[in-house]
Design an enzyme around this catalytic site. Structure first.
Site, PDB file in Angstrom:
ATOM      1  CG  HIS A 136      -2.812  -1.288   0.642  1.00  0.00           C
ATOM      2  ND1 HIS A 136      -2.185  -2.165   1.294  1.00  0.00           N
ATOM      3  CD2 HIS A 136      -3.331  -0.489   0.803  1.00  0.00           C
ATOM      4  CE1 HIS A 136      -3.419  -2.750   0.646  1.00  0.00           C
ATOM      5  NE2 HIS A 136      -4.218  -2.006   0.340  1.00  0.00           N
ATOM      6  CE  LYS A 140      -4.243  -0.372   4.835  1.00  0.00           C
ATOM      7  NZ  LYS A 140      -4.953  -0.106   5.009  1.00  0.00           N
TER       8      LYS A 140
HETATM    9  N1  LIG Z   1     -12.978  -0.804   2.042  1.00  0.00           N
HETATM   10  C1  LIG Z   1     -12.731  -0.169   0.908  1.00  0.00           C
HETATM   11  O1  LIG Z   1     -12.461  -0.377   0.156  1.00  0.00           O
HETATM   12  C2  LIG Z   1     -11.258   0.502   1.714  1.00  0.00           C
HETATM   13  C3  LIG Z   1     -10.806   1.183   2.224  1.00  0.00           C
HETATM   14  N2  LIG Z   1      -9.685   2.063   2.683  1.00  0.00           N
HETATM   15  C4  LIG Z   1      -9.806   2.329   4.292  1.00  0.00           C
HETATM   16  O2  LIG Z   1     -10.833   3.260   4.385  1.00  0.00           O
HETATM   17  C5  LIG Z   1     -10.337   3.679   5.606  1.00  0.00           C
HETATM   18  C6  LIG Z   1      -9.984   6.081   4.994  1.00  0.00           C
HETATM   19  O3  LIG Z   1      -9.006   5.494   4.355  1.00  0.00           O
HETATM   20  P1  LIG Z   1      -8.647   7.039   3.608  1.00  0.00           P
HETATM   21  O4  LIG Z   1      -9.597   7.308   2.927  1.00  0.00           O
HETATM   22  O5  LIG Z   1      -7.369   6.238   2.887  1.00  0.00           O
HETATM   23  O6  LIG Z   1      -7.942   7.365   4.833  1.00  0.00           O
HETATM   24  P2  LIG Z   1      -7.997   9.145   5.209  1.00  0.00           P
HETATM   25  O7  LIG Z   1      -6.851   9.463   6.221  1.00  0.00           O
HETATM   26  O8  LIG Z   1      -7.855   9.841   3.714  1.00  0.00           O
HETATM   27  O9  LIG Z   1      -9.110   9.568   5.730  1.00  0.00           O
HETATM   28  C7  LIG Z   1      -9.930   9.079   6.541  1.00  0.00           C
HETATM   29  C8  LIG Z   1     -10.529  10.301   7.671  1.00  0.00           C
HETATM   30  O10 LIG Z   1     -11.185  10.140   8.639  1.00  0.00           O
HETATM   31  C9  LIG Z   1     -11.086  10.754   9.023  1.00  0.00           C
HETATM   32  N3  LIG Z   1     -11.342  10.713  10.481  1.00  0.00           N
HETATM   33  C10 LIG Z   1     -10.152  10.717  11.513  1.00  0.00           C
HETATM   34  N4  LIG Z   1     -10.318  10.608  12.922  1.00  0.00           N
HETATM   35  C11 LIG Z   1     -11.246  10.513  12.511  1.00  0.00           C
HETATM   36  C12 LIG Z   1     -12.111  10.266  14.232  1.00  0.00           C
HETATM   37  N5  LIG Z   1     -11.676  10.285  15.700  1.00  0.00           N
HETATM   38  N6  LIG Z   1     -13.487  10.116  13.732  1.00  0.00           N
HETATM   39  C13 LIG Z   1     -14.311  10.689  12.347  1.00  0.00           C
HETATM   40  N7  LIG Z   1     -13.327  10.581  11.186  1.00  0.00           N
HETATM   41  C14 LIG Z   1     -12.039  10.642  11.529  1.00  0.00           C
HETATM   42  C15 LIG Z   1     -10.558  12.333   8.816  1.00  0.00           C
HETATM   43  O11 LIG Z   1     -11.303  13.556   8.565  1.00  0.00           O
HETATM   44  P3  LIG Z   1     -10.449  15.247   8.498  1.00  0.00           P
HETATM   45  O12 LIG Z   1      -9.836  15.014   7.333  1.00  0.00           O
HETATM   46  O13 LIG Z   1     -11.670  15.684   8.784  1.00  0.00           O
HETATM   47  O14 LIG Z   1      -9.586  15.124   9.750  1.00  0.00           O
HETATM   48  C16 LIG Z   1     -10.390  11.799   7.363  1.00  0.00           C
HETATM   49  O15 LIG Z   1     -10.992  12.662   6.368  1.00  0.00           O
HETATM   50  C17 LIG Z   1      -9.012   3.567   5.984  1.00  0.00           C
HETATM   51  O16 LIG Z   1      -9.461   2.348   7.308  1.00  0.00           O
HETATM   52  C18 LIG Z   1      -8.437   2.340   4.721  1.00  0.00           C
HETATM   53  O17 LIG Z   1      -8.052   1.386   5.227  1.00  0.00           O
HETATM   54  C19 LIG Z   1      -9.458   2.624   1.783  1.00  0.00           C
HETATM   55  C20 LIG Z   1      -9.586   2.693   0.605  1.00  0.00           C
HETATM   56  C21 LIG Z   1     -10.658   1.694   0.441  1.00  0.00           C
HETATM   57  O1  LIG Z   2      -5.895   2.068   3.210  1.00  0.00           O
HETATM   58  C1  LIG Z   2      -6.248   1.965   2.188  1.00  0.00           C
HETATM   59  O2  LIG Z   2      -6.164   2.567   0.831  1.00  0.00           O
HETATM   60  C2  LIG Z   2      -7.184   0.314   1.644  1.00  0.00           C
HETATM   61  N1  LIG Z   2      -7.179   0.181   3.246  1.00  0.00           N
HETATM   62  C3  LIG Z   2      -8.277  -0.885   2.892  1.00  0.00           C
HETATM   63  C4  LIG Z   2      -7.471  -2.302   3.430  1.00  0.00           C
HETATM   64  O3  LIG Z   2      -6.895  -2.359   4.553  1.00  0.00           O
HETATM   65  O4  LIG Z   2      -7.655  -4.234   2.760  1.00  0.00           O
HETATM   66  C5  LIG Z   2      -8.700  -1.441   1.493  1.00  0.00           C
HETATM   67  C6  LIG Z   2      -7.532  -0.848   0.133  1.00  0.00           C
HETATM   68  O5  LIG Z   2      -7.169  -2.144   0.618  1.00  0.00           O
HETATM   69  C7  LIG Z   2      -6.790   0.240   0.607  1.00  0.00           C
END
Ligand SMILES: NC(=O)C1=CN([C@@H]2O[C@H](COP(=O)(O)OP(=O)(O)OC[C@H]3O[C@@H](n4cnc5c(N)ncnc54)[C@H](OP(=O)(O)O)[C@@H]3O)[C@@H](O)[C@H]2O)C=CC1
Ligand SMILES: O=C(O)C1=N[C@H](C(=O)O)C[C@H](O)C1
Length: 256
Positions: A136, A140
């Site tokens: 990744h 992350k």
């Molecule tokens: N299921 C899937 O297909 C995928 C899952 N993911 C997962 O999604 C999640 C987010 O990933 P990603 O978008 O890359 O991460 P980012 O760090 O880009 O975004 C996370 C967001 O969460 C918010 N956040 C942080 N702390 C808190 C809190 N205490 N309460 C509420 N909101 C909070 C932040 O808001 P602010 O900016 O306002 O501080 C931030 O914008 C991860 O767990 C990742 O693994 C990611 C990609 C694909």
């Molecule tokens: O944090 C990410 O970027 C992603 N998170 C998810 C995971 O932890 O599996 C999904 C994907 O791999 C991207």
């Protein structure tokens, strides 16, 4: 006129959240009614009348967000990682009090990844050794990835059900971390590298052969069809569903 489905997004300024906000805005039949960040209270979800909440936040926040949604009669589609078996059990107990409410926890919304995990679980019983490498972007915060954790658990369950013995490994006194983390007996290795997005390889080995199941997400666009499918389907699936495969008929490719 057909009613639009009101949707709220948590983590709306994040990598996934921002992509989901844009996808929901562009999706026929959906209406974005709330887009909240880490410093916002959750009440606007209720006042805006969200029917489905999409959680794309952080492992520390996601459980409380989902419980808030369920207790306020909203369905939840969750992409955030960090859902341990214990947390899932706790959430199931909360859902018992809210019959008719659906929660989808999808470690990966990309169809190719969902398929690769299913293929790995199918293949797992036929090989002597299985290891997982997930790769990744370095921003992350969790390791191993939620996808790798789920793949490992499904692979381990398939091997255990088929009576496959533990994979051979003669390593003695390895340097800490050299053999990766172990989830239900399956080694999982995490790479964090600038330039990468989200990638996984499941390596299955037997004497004289190797099967590699690799999936690559090069862009967050890969996750959006799954997010929209989750939003559109969650109300028809009351209770807890783990994995987008729960909404797909993987034999025919149709959404259920
Ligand atoms: N299921 C899937 O297909 C995928 C899952 N993911 C997962 O999604 C999640 C987010 O990933 P990603 O978008 O890359 O991460 P980012 O760090 O880009 O975004 C996370 C967001 O969460 C918010 N956040 C942080 N702390 C808190 C809190 N205490 N309460 C509420 N909101 C909070 C932040 O808001 P602010 O900016 O306002 O501080 C931030 O914008 C991860 O767990 C990742 O693994 C990611 C990609 C694909
Ligand atoms: O944090 C990410 O970027 C992603 N998170 C998810 C995971 O932890 O599996 C999904 C994907 O791999 C991207």
């Amino acid at each position: 006129m057909t009613e639009l489905m009101p949707v709220g997004v948590l983590g709306a300024r994040g990598r996934m959240g921002a992509a989901a906000v844009a996808a929901i805005r562009a999706a026929p039949g959906l209406e974005l009614v709330a887009a909240l960040g880490s410093s916002d209270p959750l009440d606007p979800l209720v006042s805006a009348g969200a029917r489905v909440v999409v959680d794309l936040t952080v492992p520390d926040a996601t459980y409380d967000n989902v419980v808030f949604a369920v207790r306020h009669g909203m369905h939840a589609v969750v992409g955030t990682t960090g859902w341990t078996p214990e947390r899932l059990e706790q959430l199931s107990a909360v859902l018992v009090e809210a019959p008719g409410t659906g929660v989808l926890i999808a470690p990966n919304f990309a169809l190719g990844s969902v398929l690769a995990t299913a293929f790995a679980a199918t293949a797992a019983r036929y090989f002597e050794s299985v290891e997982i490498v997930e790769l990744h972007h370095p921003d992350k915060i969790d390791a191993p990835s939620g996808t790798a954790a789920r793949t490992a658990r499904l692979v381990a369950a398939a091997r255990s059900a088929a009576g496959v013995p533990e994979a051979p490994d003669a390593t003695r006194d390895p340097l800490d971390g050299a053999r990766g983390a172990t989830i239900d007996g399956i080694p999982v290795h995490s790479v964090r590298l600038r330039g990468l997005t989200a990638h996984q390889e499941v390596l299955l080995g037997s004497p004289g052969e190797l099967l590699t199941l690799r999936h690559d997400s090069f862009d967050h666009a890969s996750f959006m069809p799954g997010v929209l499918l989750g939003i559109r389907s969650v109300a028809e699936h009351p209770g807890l569903t783990v994995g987008l495969d729960g909404y797909l008929d993987l034999q025919t490719g149709a959404a259920s």
